[in-house]
Write a protein that holds these residues in place. Structure first.
Motif: not given
Length: 783
Positions: A665, A667-668, A671-672
């Motif tokens: 999570q 990492d997401q 990335r966003e």
């Protein structure tokens, strides 16, 4: 013949030695050698008995040869004897002739002595003849002598009234009378009178002293007319024409007298006093002095400083106006062989050479040096001046050469480059203004594209480009030297700029508690944009240079691009330090049990990162992408460093699943925020964000026996991972037995691959904290 006989040269012991041998020992020696040679020849020929049959043949041949030699000797001796006889006869004849000549000379000497006594009686007659000639000359010259005074006065009046031709005609009559009287007193050719005495010569010189004064007065008037020829040509050229005619008369008279009286014999007539006058050479000398005076008449007021360009312009207009007068008016008043335009050109050129040499020796400023170089290299040879179509031919005939030598031009250009070094002071002032801007309590200015910038790059760029443009007006060589000097100063400025950035960072860290500079990061980003602008300007200047060989310069060529790169690296490092400083309050809460339950502080980290990335968008590419990549790298490194702290160790499979899920999570979320990097095509070769899912999979793995394969894949992707890192990851799982741990670490040790080219290590920057050993007594088992 026995051997003893051979040694004695063919004589037996009892033989008598010939008389010839006693007188000439050489004859005896030659005879012995001949006998020995004959004996040697005979012993070779008659070595066998059957050879004795040919003795008669050999005797006959040798007899013929001996007779031939005797005949030739007799003939040679006879010819020598005949020559000696003929020589004796010639000597006898010469002796007889010498006797006759000696008698004739004695007779001539006696007759000469007798005639000398008769000549003495004629001495009185010779003296009377000389006196008679002198009296006759005095009587014939009396009318002239009486009129000398009046003619001198009349000639003076003519000279004063500038009736130069009439005055010169009377002056020529006076000089002719003086010359005739001196010659008559000296003695005409064919007479035996003595040379003119000093008293007589002084008497004549005193009587004709007014003639010499008239010559000086007439010459003075002539040179005054020649000096004012330019003014007379526009009003009344008649006096100048008269002066030229008089000069030509004098030149012709000089040539005639030199041809007539140039001999050195005792009867040669001497040249009149003051001859040759060489007035034609004086004419051109006076013309050159007049040109020099014309140059001096051009106002020298305000010559220094901005007035130098006006002074050179006045010289240009005055020179061209005078050349026009000479070419259109005075040229028609002189003979063609004078080539008056060429002479005026030569005089003007020499005067300009001397004047510009004097100007060049002054302590000139850059604007003054530019005015001189521009005038010499461009204006002087342009169609507006000496490059005029009507003057080009004359310039080529005269072969005048350059106004300033190549060495002088190089010195002027060097002085110009040195004077332009004031750009260093302006750069220093611009840097001081930049440092003051960093302390402002407001954001930096932005350009039309929204990028941060300050006034520093604009000032520096305009200054260097303006210097290069001005220098190019002189020549490409000066432009290259000016650019080279500017690049040196640019390199020095960037070194000072980098030092100022370091000091700016130190000052900011000291004043963190006061929050003194709220726009510290903004001005760091503006500095990076400024460096990018300066880099483009530097590359543009380097492209303008024609020759960039290091041998052209006396020191190491400048490398401002390297200094720029060092300054950008330092600024980017300071930006990353500030990002780390802003992240630091939230990093201790990562990968802890509260983080696993609540998700904090990842959103706060993302907020800080997002705010920084937004500011990075105000930086010019490519540094904007570089900062975004470094921020991404820093975030991942700090995240993994927090993982390596072992703040959270799993106790069950469920905790391992939750830990891995939370890492994915996070990492997401990262990335966003960093999704713009992929759109810009600036994703690095090894994407650090890809590491977090890999570590999450490692922790989530349910079967510990598969860890060996998992570690093998992890080491293949990240070859810089160490045994300590893997050991910490195994500790975080909390379910790895000693056997599996040993197998995994052995596999990692055996399969440690080398770092590939272009790979950027990530685990090298992450230090593993040392393992704390539990205290125990030193038992044998522990040992």
């Amino acid at each position: 013949m026995s051997a003893g006989d051979q040694k004695n040269g063919g004589h037996k012991p009892g033989d008598t030695v010939p008389v010839v041998a006693k007188v000439w020992p050489e004859v005896e020696r030659a005879e012995r050698l001949a006998r020995g040679a004959a004996l040697k020849w005979a012993s070779g020929v008659f070595c066998k008995p059957e050879h004795l049959e040919r003795v008669s043949q050999y005797r006959k041949r040798e007899s013929q040869r001996t007779a031939s030699i005797h005949t030739r000797l007799k003939s040679m001796v006879q010819s020598y004897l005949e020559g000696v006889g003929w020589g004796l006869e010639q000597l006898q004849e010469a002796r007889a002739e010498l006797r006759d000549v000696s008698h004739a000379l004695k007779k001539a000497g006696l007759e000469s002595n007798q005639n000398a006594e008769g000549v003495k009686s004629l001495e009185r007659l010779r003296e009377l003849s000389v006196n008679h000639c002198q009296l006759l000359a005095a009587v014939s010259n009396l009318p002239r002598l009486y009129s000398v005074r009046s003619m001198v006065l009349e000639t003076e009046r003519l000279v004063e009234s500038r009736r130069l031709l009439e005055a010169h005609a009377q002056l020529m009559d006076l000089e002719r009378w003086q010359d005739d009287i001196l010659w008559q007193l000296h003695g005409a050719p064919g007479t035996t009178g003595s040379a003119l005495s000093t008293e007589d010569q002084e008497l004549v010189s005193k009587y004709f002293s007014g003639v010499g004064q008239l010559v000086d007065a007439l010459g003075k008037e002539l040179w005054a007319v020649v000096s004012s020829a330019l003014a007379l040509a526009r009003q009344n050229p008649t006096p100048f024409v008269s002066a030229v005619r008089i000069v030509e008369r004098e030149e012709a008279l000089d040539q005639a007298l030199l041809e007539e009286r140039g001999g050195t014999g005792s009867n040669s007539r001497p040249l009149p006093p003051g001859r040759p006058r060489c007035w034609r050479a004086c004419f051109f000398q006076v013309l050159e002095e007049a040109v020099s005076a014309r140059f001096r008449s051009v106002s020298y007021l305000h010559t220094r400083g901005p007035g130098l360009a006006g002074h050179l312009s006045a010289l240009q207009h005055a020179t061209m106006a005078d050349l026009g007068t000479v070419r259109h008016l005075l040229e028609h008043c002189v003979p063609p062989h004078y080539r008056l335009t060429g002479a005026y050109l030569r005089a003007s050129h020499h005067c300009l050479q001397a004047h510009l040499a004097q100007v060049s020796s002054w302590d000139l400023e850059s604007g003054e040096i530019f005015a001189v170089l521009n005038w010499v290299l461009h204006i002087y040879n342009s169609p507006d001046m000496m490059g005029h179509p009507e003057l080009v031919t004359e310039m080529e005939k005269e072969e005048l050469g350059p106004l300033i030598s190549n060495e002088g031009l190089e010195q002027l250009q060097s002085k110009y480059v040195q004077s332009v070094r004031s750009v260093s002071e302006w750069m220093h002032k611009a840097l001081q203004v930049e440092l003051q801007d960093w302390q402002r309590d407001q954001e930096p200015d932005t350009d039309h594209e929204g990028f941060y910038q300050t006034s520093l790059p604009t000032i520096i760029t305009q200054m260097l480009e303006e210097n290069a443009r001005v220098a190019l007006m002189i020549g490409e060589s000066l432009r290259d030297q000016t650019i080279q000097m500017g690049l040196y100063e640019m390199e020095n400025l960037l070194n000072r700029f980098r030092e100022a950035l370091v000091e700016f960072g130190k000052e900011h860290r000291r004043d963190l508690s006061n929050n003194k500079n709220k726009f510290y990061l903004h001005y760091l980003l503006a500095s990076i944009s400024n460096c990018i602008i300066l880099k483009k300007s530097t590359e543009s200047l380097q492209q303008q240079q024609l020759s960039r060989s290091a041998g052209q310069f006396s020191r190491t060529p400048p490398n401002p691009l390297a200094a720029l790169d060092r300054a950008v690296r330092r600024a980017c490092r300071l930006v990353m330090d500030q990002l780390l400083l802003d992240l630091q309050p939230f990093l201790p809460g990562l990968l802890t049990r509260p983080w696993l339950v609540q998700g904090d502080p990842t959103p706060k980290l993302c907020h800080v990162l997002e705010r920084h990335l937004e500011l990075y968008g105000r930086v010019r590419p490519p540094c904007r992408q570089r900062l975004q990549e470094e921020a991404q790298w820093l975030m991942v490194v700090e995240y993994v460093r927090a993982l390596m702290q072992k703040r959270f160790v799993c106790r069950s499979a469920e905790e391992r699943r939750q830990l891995a899920q939370q890492m994915v999570q996070d990492d997401q979320l990262f990335r966003e925020i960093l999704h713009g990097l992929e759109g810009d095509g600036s994703v690095p070769e090894v994407n650090p964000l890809a590491l977090l899912p890999v570590l999450a999979d490692f922790i989530r793995l349910k079967d510990p026996s598969m860890l060996t394969l998992e570690v093998s894949g992890l080491a293949a992707k990240y070859p810089d991972i160490s045994e300590e890192h893997v050991s910490v990851l195994l500790d975080i799982r909390g379910d790895v037995s000693k056997d599996i741990r040993g197998a995994v670490l052995d596999l990692l040790e055996q399969s440690a691959p080398p770092l590939p080219a272009g790979y950027r290590p990530i685990f090298i920057d992450i230090l593993v904290p040392p393992t704390t050993m539990a205290f125990c007594l030193p038992t044998a088992k522990c040992a």
